[in-house]
Design a protein around this motif. Structure first.
Motif, PDB file in Angstrom:
ATOM      1  N   HIS A  61      -8.817  10.607   3.616  1.00 22.01           N
ATOM      2  CA  HIS A  61      -7.461  10.072   3.452  1.00 22.01           C
ATOM      3  C   HIS A  61      -6.521  10.582   4.543  1.00 22.01           C
ATOM      4  CE1 HIS A  61      -4.339   8.055   1.094  1.00 22.01           C
ATOM      5  NE2 HIS A  61      -3.552   9.016   1.557  1.00 22.01           N
ATOM      6  N   ASP A  62      -6.484  11.895   4.727  1.00 21.45           N
ATOM      7  CA  ASP A  62      -5.592  12.474   5.747  1.00 21.45           C
ATOM      8  C   ASP A  62      -5.976  11.987   7.135  1.00 21.45           C
ATOM      9  OD1 ASP A  62      -4.276  13.856   3.822  1.00 21.45           O
ATOM     10  OD2 ASP A  62      -5.403  15.711   4.096  1.00 21.45           O
ATOM     11  N   GLN A  63      -7.272  11.926   7.369  1.00 19.20           N
ATOM     12  CA  GLN A  63      -7.733  11.527   8.693  1.00 19.20           C
ATOM     13  C   GLN A  63      -7.347  10.081   8.979  1.00 19.20           C
ATOM     14  OE1 GLN A  63     -11.489  10.161   9.073  1.00 19.20           O
ATOM     15  NE2 GLN A  63     -11.417  10.157  11.297  1.00 19.20           N
ATOM     16  N   LEU A  64      -7.538   9.197   7.988  1.00 19.84           N
ATOM     17  CA  LEU A  64      -7.192   7.791   8.208  1.00 19.84           C
ATOM     18  C   LEU A  64      -5.685   7.612   8.369  1.00 19.84           C
ATOM     19  CD1 LEU A  64      -9.574   5.790   5.845  1.00 19.84           C
ATOM     20  CD2 LEU A  64      -9.568   5.832   8.332  1.00 19.84           C
ATOM     21  N   LEU A  65      -4.946   8.322   7.532  1.00 22.55           N
ATOM     22  CA  LEU A  65      -3.485   8.194   7.594  1.00 22.55           C
ATOM     23  C   LEU A  65      -2.974   8.529   8.998  1.00 22.55           C
ATOM     24  CD1 LEU A  65      -0.940   7.616   5.939  1.00 22.55           C
ATOM     25  CD2 LEU A  65      -0.802  10.035   5.430  1.00 22.55           C
ATOM     26  N   THR A  66      -3.468   9.625   9.539  1.00 23.64           N
ATOM     27  CA  THR A  66      -3.043  10.017  10.887  1.00 23.64           C
ATOM     28  C   THR A  66      -3.505   8.999  11.914  1.00 23.64           C
ATOM     29  OG1 THR A  66      -3.570  12.219  10.091  1.00 23.64           O
ATOM     30  CG2 THR A  66      -2.879  12.051  12.345  1.00 23.64           C
ATOM     31  N   SER A  67      -4.720   8.515  11.754  1.00 23.78           N
ATOM     32  CA  SER A  67      -5.244   7.533  12.708  1.00 23.78           C
ATOM     33  C   SER A  67      -4.443   6.237  12.654  1.00 23.78           C
ATOM     34  CB  SER A  67      -6.703   7.219  12.400  1.00 23.78           C
ATOM     35  OG  SER A  67      -7.458   8.373  12.399  1.00 23.78           O
ATOM     36  N   PHE A  68      -4.087   5.824  11.453  1.00 23.35           N
ATOM     37  CA  PHE A  68      -3.284   4.595  11.320  1.00 23.35           C
ATOM     38  C   PHE A  68      -1.928   4.790  11.993  1.00 23.35           C
ATOM     39  CE2 PHE A  68      -5.776   3.542   7.275  1.00 23.35           C
ATOM     40  CZ  PHE A  68      -6.497   2.549   7.892  1.00 23.35           C
ATOM     41  N   SER A  75     -14.483   2.798  -9.309  1.00 22.41           N
ATOM     42  CA  SER A  75     -13.778   2.620  -8.030  1.00 22.41           C
ATOM     43  C   SER A  75     -14.837   2.363  -6.966  1.00 22.41           C
ATOM     44  CB  SER A  75     -12.977   3.868  -7.675  1.00 22.41           C
ATOM     45  OG  SER A  75     -12.029   4.127  -8.672  1.00 22.41           O
ATOM     46  N   PRO A  76     -15.172   1.089  -6.738  1.00 25.22           N
ATOM     47  CA  PRO A  76     -16.278   0.815  -5.807  1.00 25.22           C
ATOM     48  C   PRO A  76     -15.985   1.310  -4.395  1.00 25.22           C
ATOM     49  CG  PRO A  76     -15.652  -1.167  -7.020  1.00 25.22           C
ATOM     50  CD  PRO A  76     -14.597  -0.149  -7.301  1.00 25.22           C
ATOM     51  N   GLN A  77     -17.071   1.571  -3.671  1.00 24.87           N
ATOM     52  CA  GLN A  77     -16.948   1.869  -2.239  1.00 24.87           C
ATOM     53  C   GLN A  77     -16.684   0.550  -1.500  1.00 24.87           C
ATOM     54  OE1 GLN A  77     -20.139   4.171  -0.587  1.00 24.87           O
ATOM     55  NE2 GLN A  77     -20.162   5.593  -2.305  1.00 24.87           N
ATOM     56  N   THR A  78     -15.909   0.639  -0.450  1.00 19.94           N
ATOM     57  CA  THR A  78     -15.471  -0.590   0.228  1.00 19.94           C
ATOM     58  C   THR A  78     -15.659  -0.504   1.735  1.00 19.94           C
ATOM     59  OG1 THR A  78     -13.283   0.396   0.328  1.00 19.94           O
ATOM     60  CG2 THR A  78     -13.667  -1.203  -1.437  1.00 19.94           C
ATOM     61  N   LEU A  79     -15.648  -1.680   2.355  1.00 21.66           N
ATOM     62  CA  LEU A  79     -15.533  -1.769   3.812  1.00 21.66           C
ATOM     63  C   LEU A  79     -14.264  -2.547   4.116  1.00 21.66           C
ATOM     64  CD1 LEU A  79     -19.201  -2.589   4.895  1.00 21.66           C
ATOM     65  CD2 LEU A  79     -18.009  -0.410   5.066  1.00 21.66           C
ATOM     66  N   SER A  80     -13.398  -1.973   4.942  1.00 20.59           N
ATOM     67  CA  SER A  80     -12.135  -2.628   5.307  1.00 20.59           C
ATOM     68  C   SER A  80     -12.046  -2.770   6.811  1.00 20.59           C
ATOM     69  CB  SER A  80     -10.946  -1.794   4.822  1.00 20.59           C
ATOM     70  OG  SER A  80     -11.026  -1.572   3.448  1.00 20.59           O
ATOM     71  N   ILE A  81     -11.053  -3.523   7.248  1.00 15.43           N
ATOM     72  CA  ILE A  81     -10.814  -3.672   8.686  1.00 15.43           C
ATOM     73  C   ILE A  81      -9.384  -3.213   8.971  1.00 15.43           C
ATOM     74  CG2 ILE A  81     -10.651  -5.323  10.604  1.00 15.43           C
ATOM     75  CD1 ILE A  81     -12.721  -7.041   9.127  1.00 15.43           C
ATOM     76  N   ASP A 106     -10.048   3.356  -4.939  1.00 14.90           N
ATOM     77  CA  ASP A 106      -8.934   4.175  -5.438  1.00 14.90           C
ATOM     78  C   ASP A 106      -8.151   4.843  -4.306  1.00 14.90           C
ATOM     79  OD1 ASP A 106     -10.959   5.880  -4.787  1.00 14.90           O
ATOM     80  OD2 ASP A 106     -10.896   7.055  -6.641  1.00 14.90           O
ATOM     81  N   ASP A 107      -8.677   4.761  -3.086  1.00 16.07           N
ATOM     82  CA  ASP A 107      -7.965   5.357  -1.948  1.00 16.07           C
ATOM     83  C   ASP A 107      -7.263   4.284  -1.117  1.00 16.07           C
ATOM     84  OD1 ASP A 107      -7.343   7.733  -0.514  1.00 16.07           O
ATOM     85  OD2 ASP A 107      -8.772   7.178   1.044  1.00 16.07           O
ATOM     86  N   LEU A 108      -7.526   3.015  -1.444  1.00 20.26           N
ATOM     87  CA  LEU A 108      -7.057   1.941  -0.568  1.00 20.26           C
ATOM     88  C   LEU A 108      -5.609   1.527  -0.800  1.00 20.26           C
ATOM     89  CD1 LEU A 108      -9.964  -0.662  -0.218  1.00 20.26           C
ATOM     90  CD2 LEU A 108      -9.304   1.161   1.323  1.00 20.26           C
ATOM     91  N   GLN A 151      -5.999   2.294 -10.530  1.00 16.15           N
ATOM     92  CA  GLN A 151      -6.066   2.461  -9.081  1.00 16.15           C
ATOM     93  C   GLN A 151      -5.053   1.642  -8.293  1.00 16.15           C
ATOM     94  OE1 GLN A 151     -10.101   1.594  -8.205  1.00 16.15           O
ATOM     95  NE2 GLN A 151      -9.753  -0.591  -8.027  1.00 16.15           N
ATOM     96  N   SER A 152      -4.567   0.538  -8.871  1.00 15.96           N
ATOM     97  CA  SER A 152      -3.596  -0.252  -8.123  1.00 15.96           C
ATOM     98  C   SER A 152      -2.158   0.118  -8.473  1.00 15.96           C
ATOM     99  CB  SER A 152      -3.824  -1.749  -8.366  1.00 15.96           C
ATOM    100  OG  SER A 152      -3.619  -2.019  -9.736  1.00 15.96           O
ATOM    101  N   VAL A 153      -2.012   1.133  -9.347  1.00 16.40           N
ATOM    102  CA  VAL A 153      -0.668   1.527  -9.777  1.00 16.40           C
ATOM    103  C   VAL A 153      -0.085   2.506  -8.754  1.00 16.40           C
ATOM    104  CG1 VAL A 153       0.654   2.699 -11.588  1.00 16.40           C
ATOM    105  CG2 VAL A 153      -1.257   1.214 -12.196  1.00 16.40           C
TER     106      VAL A 153
END
Lengths: 293, 434
Positions: free
Chosen positions: B81-88, B313-319, B102-104, B387-389
């Motif tokens: 989470h922290d790593q993606l946030l900084t990268s974004f 909370s399924p695992q996902t692939l996002s872009i 649940d992290d998306l 998870q969407s709340v």
């Protein structure tokens, strides 16, 4: 007379016994402390050589019943440990060297002019800088490094490590520099040595243990650092050891314990070796007997 | 003067050395070169078989698509989470991102993830059931492709189970929660507890299992705002756990602060007859169980009418929204998640695939290691209720986790638990919904 002597001997005996008891207590406390400190390392060694079935034993023993190297084999198969160790080594050695080169002259100035407002301000800055948590600085830092195209490069990471360890290194080295007696420099001046000569031939050798200790501090800080390396390095080829170690941990904190312990054990070795090599240099009393009072 | 010269020389030398070093190591830029595109795929695979499956699929893609190269980058669940946030924030995120639903939510609402609605092929959309897509749908857009999921199951000591008088449940005839309580009591004897609840993270376990009894906790009103309630249906599962821990003592109190892996030594040692765990824990059990230890996988207890719903909370692939090659990334995802590939990934992670065709694969229906039991539960898996709340992570950390821990340990009663979850919880959620 003889009664007085006997009483005196008895008092001395009691004092000696008390001293012995106190000394024994001190040794016991030290032993306890050493055991406490050694526990994680011993656990790591024990775990690294245990097969999976022994890892999940209800009554784990210190010495594996069936020691195995499988954890090491698996760790090397799964993750590029050698490459990451190489990256960590480059980053840590460079960070330590640059930190020491920058910090030494600054610390000397701070020590010799510690009453000046500038020196006081620098000390204040050092104290404040230690209070910043990583997460507070990481995004601005990331943006700055991106602007100068230093994201995903070991040099960017080295720069961050230098900046991060510099305040504490300064503080540490300034302490050592203050301990170098002015009288020695004055004596060198009286003997006709120039300022530069005095610094190089008199002050620097006396500062050597401090410089070594500071370099060691900067090395270990960089070697163990995880968060900056995680965020700043993108390419798998550049990742450092602490980042690679987290790859053995899965969702909800589940860990591949054997390979993780094996890899962690390998990760602690450079620090241990370095300590073993230079500890005498740090602890030697270079200044002992330098000045006659 | 000399001193100043020396210091200045030292500083200049340092700067010059640093500058040389920096310029020598400046990073090469990725992206397109010579007509070839390079995509970065950050995977969170961590188990040996799973890493192998991921790397093999990437290699197969690269061999078949010389114009679109995919670089495999290993990430970690611990820090994603922290790593993606900084990268974004820095505009340097990987093109293809592996994460869990649940992290998306934060990333999707923050505009960091591309809306995949028009990018994904119809084949892939049809493969995955609508309720599973819901788990990755935020603000009306699909922000991830759910591809792996795991139900919570009961891993049981087969010898103890067969020696007792309890009925052995099957997916088509699971235990009710009351039967489960009875079975745990029956299995509690001779120093063995019927069940061990690893409740280090009590919130998701409680909420996800409560779906079977109709528990929702989070209720969305007509105005779209979410409020917390803790009604009878929500209270059923926590009450069972509480009573097992503090009432009939059929559950071991020592496991309250444990994670799933921590309970395994006790399970192997016969201290607990059953442990509710995620489906993927079977891999650890296969690897670590003592020779000759017999174990089996049972379905989790069902609610009224045999309701076997559970939150996952399924695992996902996002872009990444910033990726200049979203279409190419979507093509890779389509390739990566073809049914046979999904099966390979599922087997590597010891989880269930979300795709209908993949789920029918005979390899996932073998009785060995409980695959068939898990596959039979797939139809009852739903997006985790919270998870969407927005504000859920804060509610979970600041309100629900300490409140549930105190309730399960017996420090507070149901009344106080309800008061805290609802009153304190609604104050937290209100801040996110102004």
């Amino acid at each position: 007379m003889s009664t007085r002597l006997t009483a005196r001997r008895r008092r001395m005996g009691t004092r000696t016994a008390r001293r012995r008891a106190a000394r024994t207590g001190q040794y016991l406390a030290l032993l306890g402390y050493l055991v406490f400190l050694a526990f994680p390392l011993l656990w790591l060694v024990s775990t690294a050589f245990k097969p999976p079935r022994e890892l999940a034993s209800l009554h784990p023993g210190w010495i594996p019943d069936h020691p195995t190297l499988d954890n090491f084999r698996q760790a090397f198969d799964e993750q590029p440990l050698l490459r990451s160790a190489g990256n960590s080594l480059i980053a840590s050695l460079a960070a330590a060297a640059i930190t020491v080169v920058i910090a030494t002259p600054m610390a000397y100035v701070m020590a010799r002019h510690h009453r000046s407002p500038l020196s006081r301000a620098a000390t204040g800055w050092i104290v404040v800088s230690q209070a910043f948590p990583f997460v507070l600085v990481i995004i601005p830092l990331f943006l700055v490094l991106k602007e100068v195209r230093l994201i995903d490069s070991l040099s960017g990471l080295i720069m961050v490590y230098v900046v991060w360890s510099l305040p504490f290194a300064l503080w540490m080295l300034a302490g050592y520099a203050r301990a170098v007696p002015r009288e020695l420099e004055e004596a060198a001046a009286v003997d006709g040595a120039s300022r530069a000569r005095t610094l190089i031939s008199v002050t620097m050798p006396l500062l050597a243990p401090g410089i070594v200790a500071t370099a060691l501090f900067a090395f270990i800080t960089a070697w163990n650092e995880f968060f900056f390396a995680l965020v700043l390095l993108k390419s798998p080829q550049k990742q450092t050891m602490p980042v690679i170690l987290t790859h053995f941990i899965g969702a909800e904190g589940v860990a591949d314990l054997g390979p993780l312990a094996a890899a962690s054990l390998l990760a602690t070795l450079p620090s241990l070796v370095l300590f073993a090599l230079i500890q005498r240099r740090i602890t030697s009393g270079t200044l002992a007997g330098a000045v006659k009072h | 003067m000399r001193r100043r010269t020396l210091l200045a020389a030292s500083a200049a030398g340092t700067l010059s050395a640093t500058g040389t070093l920096l310029s020598a190591c400046a990073p090469g830029r990725r992206r397109a070169s010579g007509g070839r595109i390079t995509l970065r795929f950050q995977s969170l695979a961590w188990q040996q078989e799973s890493i192998q499956a991921n790397k093999q699929l990437v290699a197969e893609w690269n061999a078949a698509h010389p114009d679109i190269r995919v670089d495999y980058v290993q990430g970690s669940w611990d820090s994603v989470h922290d790593q993606l946030l900084t990268s974004f924030e820095g505009g340097e995120a990987p093109d293809i991102i592996h994460d869990a639903t649940d992290d998306l939510a934060d990333f999707a609402y923050g505009g960091y993830l591309a809306d995949l609605t028009d990018l994904l092929p119809q084949r892939l959309k049809d493969e995955i059931p609508p309720q599973t897509w819901q788990a990755a749908t935020f603000a009306g857009g699909i922000h991830g492709v759910p591809f792996l999921q795991e139900p919570r199951v009961l891993i049981a000591n087969r010898a103890l189970l067969e020696r007792s008088r309890v009925r052995i449940p099957a997916p088509e005839r699971p235990w009710s929660w009351a039967e489960f309580e009875d079975a745990a009591k029956e299995l509690t004897r001779d120093g063995t507890h019927g069940v061990a609840w690893p409740l280090k993270e009590p919130v998701s376990a409680t909420l996800n299992l409560s779906l079977s009894t109709g528990g929702k906790v989070f209720h969305r009103g007509a105005d779209g705002k979410v409020t917390v309630r803790f009604d009878a249906a929500d209270q059923r599962v926590p009450r069972v756990i509480h009573d097992q821990l503090g009432g009939d003592r059929s559950a071991a109190r020592t496991t309250l602060g444990m994670g799933g892996s921590d309970t395994l030594p006790g399970f192997f040692g016969g201290k607990y007859a059953m442990v509710p765990l995620g489906f993927s824990y079977r891999q650890q059990i296969v690897q670590q169980a003592p020779k000759g230890f017999a174990w089996t996988v049972l379905p989790s207890p069902a609610g009224p009418g045999g309701d076997q719903r559970q939150g996952v909370s399924p695992q996902t692939l996002s872009i990444a929204a910033d990726s200049p090659y979203q279409k190419e990334a979507a093509r890779f995802i389509d390739f990566f998640l073809r049914p046979p590939h999904m099966v390979r990934l599922a087997r590597g992670d010891w989880m269930l695939p979300t795709g209908r065709t993949a789920l029918r694969d005979p390899a996932l229906h073998t009785r060995r290691h409980g695959w068939a039991t898990g596959a039979a539960l797939a139809g009852g898996l739903r997006p985790a209720p919270a998870q969407s709340v927005r504000g859920y992570p804060e509610w979970k950390d600041k309100v629900a986790t300490p409140a549930l821990q105190e309730y399960y340990s017996g420090a507070i009663g149901m009344g106080e638990l309800r008061k805290r979850l609802v009153e304190d919880g609604n104050l937290v959620l209100a801040r996110y919904q102004r």
